[in-house]
Design a protein around this motif. Sequence first.
Motif, PDB file in Angstrom:
ATOM      1  N   SER A 179      45.717  40.672  41.792  1.00 36.07           N
ATOM      2  CA  SER A 179      44.911  40.752  40.575  1.00 36.07           C
ATOM      3  C   SER A 179      43.952  39.561  40.467  1.00 36.07           C
ATOM      4  O   SER A 179      42.794  39.704  40.061  1.00 36.07           O
ATOM      5  CB  SER A 179      45.846  40.784  39.363  1.00 36.07           C
ATOM      6  N   ILE A 180      44.439  38.389  40.861  1.00 38.67           N
ATOM      7  CA  ILE A 180      43.623  37.166  40.866  1.00 38.67           C
ATOM      8  C   ILE A 180      42.409  37.342  41.797  1.00 38.67           C
ATOM      9  O   ILE A 180      41.282  37.005  41.441  1.00 38.67           O
ATOM     10  CB  ILE A 180      44.488  35.956  41.344  1.00 38.67           C
ATOM     11  N   VAL A 181      42.664  37.890  42.985  1.00 37.36           N
ATOM     12  CA  VAL A 181      41.584  38.122  43.953  1.00 37.36           C
ATOM     13  C   VAL A 181      40.600  39.163  43.408  1.00 37.36           C
ATOM     14  O   VAL A 181      39.375  39.006  43.515  1.00 37.36           O
ATOM     15  CB  VAL A 181      42.154  38.555  45.327  1.00 37.36           C
ATOM     16  N   ASN A 182      41.122  40.191  42.788  1.00 34.79           N
ATOM     17  CA  ASN A 182      40.293  41.235  42.173  1.00 34.79           C
ATOM     18  C   ASN A 182      39.364  40.622  41.123  1.00 34.79           C
ATOM     19  O   ASN A 182      38.162  40.937  41.076  1.00 34.79           O
ATOM     20  CB  ASN A 182      41.209  42.301  41.546  1.00 34.79           C
ATOM     21  N   CYS A 183      39.921  39.717  40.296  1.00 31.77           N
ATOM     22  CA  CYS A 183      39.114  39.053  39.260  1.00 31.77           C
ATOM     23  C   CYS A 183      38.008  38.208  39.879  1.00 31.77           C
ATOM     24  O   CYS A 183      36.873  38.225  39.405  1.00 31.77           O
ATOM     25  CB  CYS A 183      39.999  38.176  38.370  1.00 31.77           C
ATOM     26  N   TYR A 184      38.352  37.462  40.935  1.00 31.69           N
ATOM     27  CA  TYR A 184      37.336  36.635  41.591  1.00 31.69           C
ATOM     28  C   TYR A 184      36.206  37.502  42.147  1.00 31.69           C
ATOM     29  O   TYR A 184      35.032  37.172  42.002  1.00 31.69           O
ATOM     30  CB  TYR A 184      37.945  35.784  42.721  1.00 31.69           C
ATOM     31  N   ARG A 185      36.571  38.618  42.768  1.00 34.95           N
ATOM     32  CA  ARG A 185      35.547  39.500  43.341  1.00 34.95           C
ATOM     33  C   ARG A 185      34.650  40.099  42.277  1.00 34.95           C
ATOM     34  O   ARG A 185      33.447  40.278  42.492  1.00 34.95           O
ATOM     35  CB  ARG A 185      36.225  40.620  44.146  1.00 34.95           C
ATOM     36  N   ARG A 186      35.226  40.408  41.136  1.00 34.89           N
ATOM     37  CA  ARG A 186      34.448  41.014  40.047  1.00 34.89           C
ATOM     38  C   ARG A 186      33.645  39.973  39.260  1.00 34.89           C
ATOM     39  O   ARG A 186      32.592  40.280  38.711  1.00 34.89           O
ATOM     40  CB  ARG A 186      35.372  41.746  39.070  1.00 34.89           C
ATOM     41  N   ALA A 187      34.185  38.759  39.169  1.00 30.75           N
ATOM     42  CA  ALA A 187      33.534  37.714  38.356  1.00 30.75           C
ATOM     43  C   ALA A 187      33.737  36.345  38.993  1.00 30.75           C
ATOM     44  O   ALA A 187      34.561  35.551  38.532  1.00 30.75           O
ATOM     45  CB  ALA A 187      34.105  37.734  36.937  1.00 30.75           C
ATOM     46  N   PRO A 188      32.999  36.042  40.078  1.00 28.47           N
ATOM     47  CA  PRO A 188      33.198  34.758  40.762  1.00 28.47           C
ATOM     48  C   PRO A 188      32.889  33.542  39.887  1.00 28.47           C
ATOM     49  O   PRO A 188      33.297  32.422  40.205  1.00 28.47           O
ATOM     50  CB  PRO A 188      32.246  34.843  41.964  1.00 28.47           C
ATOM     51  N   GLU A 189      32.180  33.780  38.769  1.00 27.25           N
ATOM     52  CA  GLU A 189      31.837  32.655  37.874  1.00 27.25           C
ATOM     53  C   GLU A 189      33.000  32.240  36.970  1.00 27.25           C
ATOM     54  O   GLU A 189      32.949  31.193  36.318  1.00 27.25           O
ATOM     55  CB  GLU A 189      30.601  33.023  37.012  1.00 27.25           C
ATOM     56  N   ILE A 190      34.068  33.056  36.923  1.00 25.97           N
ATOM     57  CA  ILE A 190      35.225  32.719  36.074  1.00 25.97           C
ATOM     58  C   ILE A 190      36.310  32.102  36.949  1.00 25.97           C
ATOM     59  O   ILE A 190      36.693  32.667  37.985  1.00 25.97           O
ATOM     60  CB  ILE A 190      35.768  33.963  35.336  1.00 25.97           C
TER      61      ILE A 190
END
Length: 247
Positions: free
Chosen positions: A146-157
């Motif tokens: 899920s962490i990787v998914n978030c980074y891919r979707r929003a690298p600015e967060i």
Amino acid sequence: MTLIFAHRGYSALYPENTMLAFKEAEKAGAEGIELDVQLSKDGEVVVIHDETVDRTTNGKGYVKDLTYAELKRLNAGFRMKMNLKKEPIPSLREVLKWLTGNSLICNIELKNSIFPYQGMEEKVIELIREYRLTERIIISSFNHYSIVNCYRRAPEIETAPLMGQVVYMPWIYAESIRAKGIHPKYKTLKDEVVKKSEESGVAVRPYTVNKEKDMVHFIKLGCSGLITDDPVRALRVRKQIDKETKY
């Protein structure tokens, strides 16, 4: 400076994961708050730790089986005897809206290790962007996919994996999944890991640090942050260390 994050708000004294606990953490002087999110039956991102409402509210059942309206009717403050007023389960939207009026950092933990909550990452990211809080949010989870998914979707967060067990060279692991921090269980955290991680530019924020001696230890070690139920105690300890360092 080691920043103080109030775990589920000022949960040592106030009902966890409620607006009251978050507001009291801000009043106490904490630099950040930590909270947990799940999805209601009708897809609202709600702030609650357990998969069921049984422990923290006067209701029963799984969060995923209750609508947002049903969850709102519950009292998340009834177990705190000193808290006479009803405290509802907040939505993430409510918390983010409140955050626009202060300067707190917010660590959002995605509770999606037991139930995958399809689409939760997208909804959380969408809300963060809507309130223009990308610079003040850290997304964490024990579910590292899920962490990787978030980074891919929003690298600015910023993302930070939660670690309940010892991980070999976690600063290398964090870099490999593009996380800027790690949130390890404090009992598993070795001094060398703190030093190597911080030197590598990976922020270390152990959880849940409530004893004074542990607070002293991690602040002196140079952790970027501490996640604690008692921000007042942590702030007092940090102030005392600052005073001793100056003299």
